[in-house]
Design a protein around this motif. Structure first.
Motif, short mmCIF file in Angstrom:
data_model
loop_
_atom_site.label_atom_id
_atom_site.label_comp_id
_atom_site.label_asym_id
_atom_site.label_seq_id
_atom_site.Cartn_x
_atom_site.Cartn_y
_atom_site.Cartn_z
N ILE A 221 3.37 9.39 9.02
CA ILE A 221 2.07 10.04 9.20
C ILE A 221 1.34 10.11 7.87
O ILE A 221 1.96 10.44 6.85
CB ILE A 221 2.26 11.45 9.79
CG1 ILE A 221 2.65 11.30 11.27
CG2 ILE A 221 1.00 12.31 9.63
CD1 ILE A 221 2.76 12.55 12.03
N SER A 222 0.08 9.76 7.89
CA SER A 222 -0.74 9.92 6.69
C SER A 222 -2.01 10.68 7.04
O SER A 222 -2.68 10.35 8.03
CB SER A 222 -1.13 8.56 6.10
OG SER A 222 0.03 7.87 5.69
N LEU A 223 -2.31 11.68 6.24
CA LEU A 223 -3.61 12.34 6.32
C LEU A 223 -4.42 11.83 5.14
O LEU A 223 -3.93 11.83 4.01
CB LEU A 223 -3.44 13.86 6.23
CG LEU A 223 -2.53 14.50 7.28
CD1 LEU A 223 -2.40 16.00 7.04
CD2 LEU A 223 -3.06 14.25 8.68
N GLU A 224 -5.64 11.38 5.43
CA GLU A 224 -6.46 10.79 4.38
C GLU A 224 -7.79 11.52 4.28
O GLU A 224 -8.60 11.46 5.21
CB GLU A 224 -6.72 9.30 4.68
CG GLU A 224 -5.44 8.48 4.68
CD GLU A 224 -5.68 7.04 5.17
OE1 GLU A 224 -4.80 6.21 4.94
OE2 GLU A 224 -6.74 6.77 5.79
N ASN A 225 -7.97 12.21 3.17
CA ASN A 225 -9.24 12.90 2.87
C ASN A 225 -9.75 13.72 4.05
O ASN A 225 -10.89 13.57 4.49
CB ASN A 225 -10.31 11.89 2.45
CG ASN A 225 -9.81 10.99 1.33
OD1 ASN A 225 -9.54 9.82 1.53
ND2 ASN A 225 -9.64 11.59 0.16
N ILE A 226 -8.89 14.57 4.55
CA ILE A 226 -9.22 15.36 5.73
C ILE A 226 -10.09 16.57 5.36
O ILE A 226 -9.75 17.33 4.45
CB ILE A 226 -7.93 15.89 6.41
CG1 ILE A 226 -7.07 14.73 6.91
CG2 ILE A 226 -8.29 16.87 7.54
CD1 ILE A 226 -7.61 14.00 8.11
N ASN A 227 -11.19 16.72 6.07
CA ASN A 227 -12.01 17.93 5.93
C ASN A 227 -12.11 18.64 7.27
O ASN A 227 -12.33 18.00 8.30
CB ASN A 227 -13.41 17.57 5.44
CG ASN A 227 -13.40 17.25 3.96
OD1 ASN A 227 -13.10 18.11 3.13
ND2 ASN A 227 -13.68 16.00 3.62
N GLN B 196 -15.25 26.05 4.76
CA GLN B 196 -14.34 24.93 4.53
C GLN B 196 -12.90 25.44 4.56
O GLN B 196 -12.51 26.32 3.78
CB GLN B 196 -14.65 24.31 3.16
CG GLN B 196 -13.94 23.02 2.88
CD GLN B 196 -14.70 21.80 3.42
OE1 GLN B 196 -15.74 21.93 4.07
NE2 GLN B 196 -14.16 20.62 3.17
N ILE B 197 -12.07 24.89 5.48
CA ILE B 197 -10.69 25.36 5.65
C ILE B 197 -9.71 24.37 5.01
O ILE B 197 -8.75 24.76 4.37
CB ILE B 197 -10.36 25.55 7.15
CG1 ILE B 197 -11.31 26.56 7.78
CG2 ILE B 197 -8.90 25.96 7.34
CD1 ILE B 197 -11.24 27.96 7.22
N LEU B 198 -9.94 23.07 5.20
CA LEU B 198 -9.16 22.05 4.50
C LEU B 198 -10.12 21.22 3.66
O LEU B 198 -11.14 20.74 4.15
CB LEU B 198 -8.41 21.14 5.48
CG LEU B 198 -7.35 21.81 6.36
CD1 LEU B 198 -6.68 20.79 7.28
CD2 LEU B 198 -6.29 22.54 5.54
#
Ligand SMILES: Nc1ncnc2c1ncn2[C@@H]1O[C@H](COP(=O)(O)OP(=O)(O)O)[C@@H](O)[C@H]1O
Ligand SMILES: [Mg+2]
Length: 345
Positions: A6-12, A19-21
Motif C-alpha cells: 500500500i502506498s499513500l501519495e501526497n494525501i490531503n 486540514q486533517i491530513l
C-alpha cells in the motif's frame, strides 16, 4: 525487503475546511506489521478509513500493489477492517457471524464450514460455533471480530484500536495473539493505537503521527533510541526534554554547564532540544557531578524507583533501582551517548 503493498501519495483530507491530513505520504510493505501511533485526533482513523475505502481523499493517490485504488469501494479492496467497537451481529451466533461475508459472496456451504472452523482454530476458540454473542467475554468477542475479518483472506488487515476496550492483562495477551496470527498468516497488518507500549511491542514499523503529519517512521528500537524530535521523544517514553545550546560539534550546554556529546552538524551556538531518558541518568554525590539538585519525590514502581530531582530550571525525572532520600541533594550525571540533540520544532 518486501515490495510495497500500500502506498499513500501526497494525501490531503480536510473536514469542514480544516486540514486533517497534510500531504501525507507513506509506503507499507507486504507482510509487515505497521502501527500508526499518535495522540487522539492526530488522524490515525482517518488514514485507515482512506485505506479501507470508507473515505475519499481531497487530493493524492492510494495505491494497492502499485495500482491506484481511489474510488474503489471497500468490498472490492483486498482489505478488511477490525473496528474499535467490534460490531458483531448480536442476533447471530459465532458461526453465523464469521460466515456472514462468505454467505453474501455465495460460497459453497462446505467451504464456509471449513473456513470458519479454520478461523476458530486460529483465534483459539475451537468448538464455539453455536455460542451466542452475548455469552462471550469481551476478549472472546474481539477474537470473533478478528476471525470474521480474516475469513475473507484479505491481504491487508486494518485494526483500529482493537484492544481499547479490554483490561490490561487481557490486552497484553491479545497483543501476543495478534502478533502470532499476523506471523502465521503472513499478511500485512496496519494497526492503530495511541498506546506507545503497544506499538513498540507489536510492530515491525512504527509511524508516529501528530496533527495530521508523520513525525517519524522506523523500527521500535530506532524510534525509541533515536527519536527525531522532542514530540516523538516525549510521546514514545517519559523523557527529560531540556532547552540546550549546541556550542559546537560534540559539545552542548545544559543549565549553564557544558557536556560532551556525540552529535554533530547542528551548527554553533544554536538553541536545541536536549532529550535524556530517565533510565540513563545516574545519581552520584553532588561533588562528583556538574549538575546537582534536591530530591522532590521517590515513588516505587515495581521494577525501579521513579524520582523527581529539582535542579536549576528543570525537574529531572530519574529511574533507578536504588532510591535516593527525599530532601537530599544529589549529583546528576549521564554519558555523552545518552544525550540526544534535536532541532527545535
Ligand atoms: N467525519 C468527520 N467530520 C469532521 N471531522 C472529522 C471527521 N472525522 C474525523 N474528524 C476530525 O479529524 C481529526 C482526526 O480524526 P481521527 O482520524 O479520528 O483521529 P485519531 O483516530 O487519530 O484519534 C479530528 O480532529 C476529528 O475531530
Ligand atoms: Mg481513532
Amino acid at each position: 525487503m518486501n515490495k510495497n503493498i500500500i502506498s499513500l501519495e501526497n494525501i490531503n483530507v480536510s473536514f469542514d475546511g480544516e486540514q486533517i491530513l497534510n500531504n501525507l505520504s507513506l509506503d507499507i510493505r507486504d507482510k509487515e506489521f505497521v502501527t500508526l501511533l499518535g495522540p487522539s485526533g492526530c488522524g490515525k482513523t482517518t488514514t485507515l478509513r482512506l485505506i479501507g475505502g470508507f473515505l475519499q481523499p481531497d487530493g493524492g493517490n492510494i495505491r494497492f500493489e502499485g495500482n491506484i485504488i481511489n474510488g474503489i469501494p471497500p468490498f472490492k479492496r483486498n482489505v478488511n477492517t477490525v473496528f474499535q467497537r467490534y460490531a458483531l451481529f448480536p442476533h447471530l451466533n459465532v458461526f453465523e457471524n464469521i460466515a456472514f461475508g462468505l454467505k453474501v459472496k455465495k460460497f459453497p456451504d462446505r467451504e464456509i464450514q471449513s473456513r470458519v472452523a479454520e478461523m476458530l482454530e486460529l483465534v483459539n476458540l475451537r468448538g464455539f460455533e453455536k455460542r451466542s454473542i452475548d455469552r462471550l467475554s469481551g476478549g472472546q468477542q474481539q477474537r470473533i471480530a478478528i476471525a470474521r475479518a480474516l475469513v475473507n483472506e484479505p491481504k491487508v488487515l486494518l485494526l483500529d484500536e482493537p484492544l481499547g476496550a479490554l483490561d490490561l492483562k487481557l490486552r497484553k495477551e491479545m497483543q501476543t495473539e495478534l502478533k502470532r496470527i499476523q506471523q502465521s498468516l503472513e499478511i500485512t497488518f496496519i494497526y492503530v493505537t495511541h498506546d506507545q507500549e503497544e506499538a513498540l511491542t507489536m510492530s515491525d514499523t512504527v509511524v508516529v503521527m501528530n496533527n495530521g503529519d508523520i513525525q517519524q517512521i522506523g523500527s521500535p528500537v530506532d524510534i525509541y533510541n533515536e527519536p527525531k524530535n522532542a514530540f516523538v521523544a516525549d510521546f514514545i517514553g517519559e523523557s527529560n526534554i531540556l532547552n540546550g545550546m549546541m556550542v559546537k560539534d560534540l559539545l552542548v550546554e545544559i543549565s549553564g554547564h557544558q557536556f560532551e556529546c556525540v552529535d554533530t552538524g547542528f551548527g554553533t551556538n544554536k538553541p536545541v532540544d536536549v532529550v535524556i531518558r530517565p533510565e540513563d541518568i545516574k545519581l552520584v554525590n553532588p561533588d562528583e557531578a556538574k549538575l546537582s539538585g534536591v530530591v522532590q519525590s521517590v515513588t516505587f514502581k515495581g521494577v525501579h524507583y521513579e524520582m523527581l530531582i529539582e535542579a536549576y530550571d528543570h525537574d529531572w525525572l530519574v529511574h533507578s533501582t536504588k532510591a535516593a532520600e527525599t530532601g537530599s541533594t544529589v549529583g546528576i550525571t549521564f554519558d555523552p551517548y545518552d544525550i540526544h540533540i534535536m532541532n527545535k520544532m
